[in-house]
Design an enzyme around this catalytic site. Sequence first.
Site, PDB file in Angstrom:
ATOM      1  N   ASP A 252       2.016  11.400  -3.748  1.00  0.00           N
ATOM      2  CA  ASP A 252       2.920  12.421  -3.206  1.00  0.00           C
ATOM      3  C   ASP A 252       2.409  13.829  -3.513  1.00  0.00           C
ATOM      4  O   ASP A 252       3.163  14.717  -3.903  1.00  0.00           O
ATOM      5  CB  ASP A 252       4.330  12.225  -3.755  1.00  0.00           C
ATOM      6  N   ASP A 291       1.963   7.601   2.720  1.00  0.00           N
ATOM      7  CA  ASP A 291       1.425   8.964   2.658  1.00  0.00           C
ATOM      8  C   ASP A 291       0.062   9.043   1.981  1.00  0.00           C
ATOM      9  O   ASP A 291      -0.505  10.131   1.864  1.00  0.00           O
ATOM     10  CB  ASP A 291       2.382   9.935   1.942  1.00  0.00           C
ATOM     11  N   ASP A 445      15.184  10.986  -1.538  1.00  0.00           N
ATOM     12  CA  ASP A 445      13.820  11.510  -1.445  1.00  0.00           C
ATOM     13  C   ASP A 445      13.499  12.442  -2.608  1.00  0.00           C
ATOM     14  O   ASP A 445      12.341  12.814  -2.810  1.00  0.00           O
ATOM     15  CB  ASP A 445      13.631  12.292  -0.143  1.00  0.00           C
TER      16      ASP A 445
END
Length: 471
Positions: A252, A291, A445
């Site tokens: 992330d 991601d 999130d």
Amino acid sequence: MRLIAGKATALAAVLAALLLVPQPASAATQLIGNGTFNSSTSPWAAIGQTTVAAESGRLRVDVKAIVANAWDAMVASPTTAALNPGKSYTLSFDAYSTVAFKARATVQYTATPSSNQSLATDVQLTTASKRYSIPFTAATASSTAAEVTFQLGGSGGTPVVRFDNVSLLETQTTRPTALYVSSQSNPAKWAAANQGTTEAQAIQANIANKPIFEWFGNWFGDITQAVDSYVGAAQAQDKLPMLVAYNIPNRDACALHSGGGAGDATGYHNWITDFAKAIGTRHAVVVLEPDGVAAAGCVTKIGKDPEDQYRMLLDATQVLKAQAPNTWVYLDAGNATWIAADAMAPLLVKSGIANTRGFSVNVSNYITTADSQAYAVAVNGYLSGSVGAKKYVIDTSRNGNGPYSDSTPEDNWCNPPGRKLGTPPAQQPTGAEYVFWVKVPGDSDGPCGISDEPAGTFDPALAMALINGTS
């Protein structure tokens, strides 16, 4: 290796009683008669220089004397059905010892125990409880009545070893079509803990009873135990488990709310190897590093090289292909608004897409299914000239109302208001191979948008907003 005649004869008698009419194992058949030891040790037998006892829900094995050979101090239990030669199995168990040493685990035919072992492997025991998950293929034999043994001699001492949660299951011959619904998902656990409330009823009916991915990272101290327990529970129901591997270093890197991951490339290789081995030959679905490809460029903000990220992903795809051959791996490709398809395709190639079944799109995002599918088709168009077009899956967990728009688009991905659950998980006849709920609906999130909870924490208010399609 079985030199203790009296004990061997007694164990053979137990086997004869259990195996008068051998039945083939199935996905739901547990082949260990007592693997939890809640009240007794039966049918486990102490052989040679050992004694056994049930202690606090574990099997306690005391090695009584120093012996040279592993098999001179052992415990054994007959399987509840004969093995099927050529079929795949997984032996799993928790174990620890008063001293660290190398034990031996076997699954062997009782008629020829020393010469016909389907599994015979060394197991490094430690003083802390660990999960061991070992796949193997049943050997050919004329008599396939079998037993599991733990051979504890040869350590140079007299250790006390404790076992728990011993399991032996045959791998499904055909791939399950039904997706696994876990009672241990965050929404399911919250609904169970808050029974009787309107919110719990709604969350159970709309989210918790759906097949949702389980996310795995370094928050699990024993990744083998976590993965094996989850996959084993699905296997016992003949359902298809769905896992997210989420532990790449610099995780992330763009948003940081879910930052962390393995410390370095070596640590990540070891972690993904343990993750893959815990799945073994069983059937599963894995979405690899959401991601991870799309956010690789952001690691330059902390002085890292994106090429290292791609190399780690390439290694992960190779490990999964080798250690979890029946797993369908989808390497994550971000979402339709992040990196253009012509730029994403070569990044997927260098990250190992050729070793996987395909790629995932829209994980944890809100882009419509139609736009996500158009993006996936475009990515495939660019892949076709190199590795060939691949299968793809779409995360529909929160895209029922499409993406959110306001004056600060840079944070519109983070718990935005007015979003809604999307199409429930299912295999698709055309287009995407599956629509999945990869993101757990209701898991935050991060402390942003309409939730103050940390990333990955279940927020019932957020879940209710997704159910109702409101803020």
